[in-house]
Write a protein that holds these residues in place. Sequence first.
Motif, PDB file in Angstrom:
ATOM      1  N   TRP A  57      22.386  46.750  12.842  1.00 59.20           N
ATOM      2  CA  TRP A  57      21.465  47.174  13.899  1.00 59.20           C
ATOM      3  C   TRP A  57      21.973  46.765  15.265  1.00 59.20           C
ATOM      4  O   TRP A  57      21.862  47.522  16.232  1.00 59.20           O
ATOM      5  N   ILE A  58      22.539  45.574  15.380  1.00 58.27           N
ATOM      6  CA  ILE A  58      23.093  45.127  16.667  1.00 58.27           C
ATOM      7  C   ILE A  58      24.200  46.074  17.118  1.00 58.27           C
ATOM      8  O   ILE A  58      24.236  46.502  18.274  1.00 58.27           O
ATOM      9  N   VAL A  59      25.099  46.407  16.200  1.00 60.60           N
ATOM     10  CA  VAL A  59      26.202  47.310  16.544  1.00 60.60           C
ATOM     11  C   VAL A  59      25.669  48.698  16.897  1.00 60.60           C
ATOM     12  O   VAL A  59      26.091  49.297  17.888  1.00 60.60           O
ATOM     13  N   ASP A  60      24.732  49.202  16.099  1.00 59.75           N
ATOM     14  CA  ASP A  60      24.165  50.529  16.385  1.00 59.75           C
ATOM     15  C   ASP A  60      23.487  50.571  17.749  1.00 59.75           C
ATOM     16  O   ASP A  60      23.612  51.538  18.484  1.00 59.75           O
ATOM     17  N   TRP A  61      22.757  49.524  18.070  1.00 59.75           N
ATOM     18  CA  TRP A  61      22.028  49.493  19.331  1.00 59.75           C
ATOM     19  C   TRP A  61      22.900  49.113  20.521  1.00 59.75           C
ATOM     20  O   TRP A  61      22.488  49.272  21.663  1.00 59.75           O
ATOM     21  N   SER A  62      24.099  48.623  20.265  1.00 62.47           N
ATOM     22  CA  SER A  62      24.983  48.231  21.373  1.00 62.47           C
ATOM     23  C   SER A  62      25.391  49.436  22.223  1.00 62.47           C
ATOM     24  O   SER A  62      25.689  49.276  23.406  1.00 62.47           O
ATOM     25  N   ILE A  63      25.349  50.625  21.646  1.00 63.30           N
ATOM     26  CA  ILE A  63      25.746  51.815  22.409  1.00 63.30           C
ATOM     27  C   ILE A  63      24.741  52.140  23.509  1.00 63.30           C
ATOM     28  O   ILE A  63      25.035  52.912  24.403  1.00 63.30           O
TER      29      ILE A  63
ATOM     30  N   LYS B  11      30.262  49.092  29.409  1.00 65.13           N
ATOM     31  CA  LYS B  11      31.111  48.918  28.230  1.00 65.13           C
ATOM     32  C   LYS B  11      31.350  47.448  27.878  1.00 65.13           C
ATOM     33  O   LYS B  11      31.367  47.117  26.698  1.00 65.13           O
ATOM     34  N   PRO B  12      31.537  46.539  28.836  1.00 66.16           N
ATOM     35  CA  PRO B  12      31.767  45.128  28.456  1.00 66.16           C
ATOM     36  C   PRO B  12      30.610  44.541  27.641  1.00 66.16           C
ATOM     37  O   PRO B  12      30.840  43.817  26.670  1.00 66.16           O
ATOM     38  N   GLU B  13      29.379  44.874  28.002  1.00 65.00           N
ATOM     39  CA  GLU B  13      28.231  44.370  27.256  1.00 65.00           C
ATOM     40  C   GLU B  13      28.189  44.965  25.848  1.00 65.00           C
ATOM     41  O   GLU B  13      27.850  44.286  24.882  1.00 65.00           O
ATOM     42  N   GLU B  14      28.554  46.222  25.739  1.00 57.92           N
ATOM     43  CA  GLU B  14      28.603  46.870  24.431  1.00 57.92           C
ATOM     44  C   GLU B  14      29.605  46.169  23.535  1.00 57.92           C
ATOM     45  O   GLU B  14      29.322  45.856  22.373  1.00 57.92           O
ATOM     46  N   LYS B  15      30.787  45.903  24.069  1.00 60.19           N
ATOM     47  CA  LYS B  15      31.839  45.232  23.293  1.00 60.19           C
ATOM     48  C   LYS B  15      31.426  43.817  22.917  1.00 60.19           C
ATOM     49  O   LYS B  15      31.701  43.360  21.802  1.00 60.19           O
ATOM     50  N   LEU B  16      30.765  43.098  23.827  1.00 63.30           N
ATOM     51  CA  LEU B  16      30.314  41.737  23.524  1.00 63.30           C
ATOM     52  C   LEU B  16      29.308  41.727  22.382  1.00 63.30           C
ATOM     53  O   LEU B  16      29.370  40.866  21.498  1.00 63.30           O
ATOM     54  N   LEU B  17      28.379  42.673  22.382  1.00 63.12           N
ATOM     55  CA  LEU B  17      27.413  42.757  21.293  1.00 63.12           C
ATOM     56  C   LEU B  17      28.101  43.055  19.962  1.00 63.12           C
ATOM     57  O   LEU B  17      27.764  42.474  18.932  1.00 63.12           O
ATOM     58  N   GLN B  18      29.059  43.948  19.981  1.00 62.25           N
ATOM     59  CA  GLN B  18      29.771  44.287  18.751  1.00 62.25           C
ATOM     60  C   GLN B  18      30.584  43.105  18.234  1.00 62.25           C
ATOM     61  O   GLN B  18      30.581  42.814  17.036  1.00 62.25           O
TER      62      GLN B  18
END
Length: 80
Positions: A33-39, A44-51
């Motif tokens: 769910w974290i990865v799915d919602w990271s989009i 982009k930096p925040e997305e990558k940090l969540l992933q």
Amino acid sequence: AIFWALWKCRNDIIFRLRKIYDPMIFIRLMCNWIVDWSISQRKKPEEKLLQLGAKLIERVASEIYKATQGWRLEVQRLEG
């Protein structure tokens, strides 16, 4: 993501009569769910940090719940 994963696991236990013995099921669901919602992040930096954070959580949890650490799936610790 934590509460959503808990809710989904709870529903599986109650409505599908599923027993969850392995805590990694919950942890993997939460990380997915974290990865799915990271989009939904605008940058982009925040997305990558969540992933990366989700991968780290899963890796650490899998180390904790290894059989060599005393965790065995046949020990029914998580019952619904």
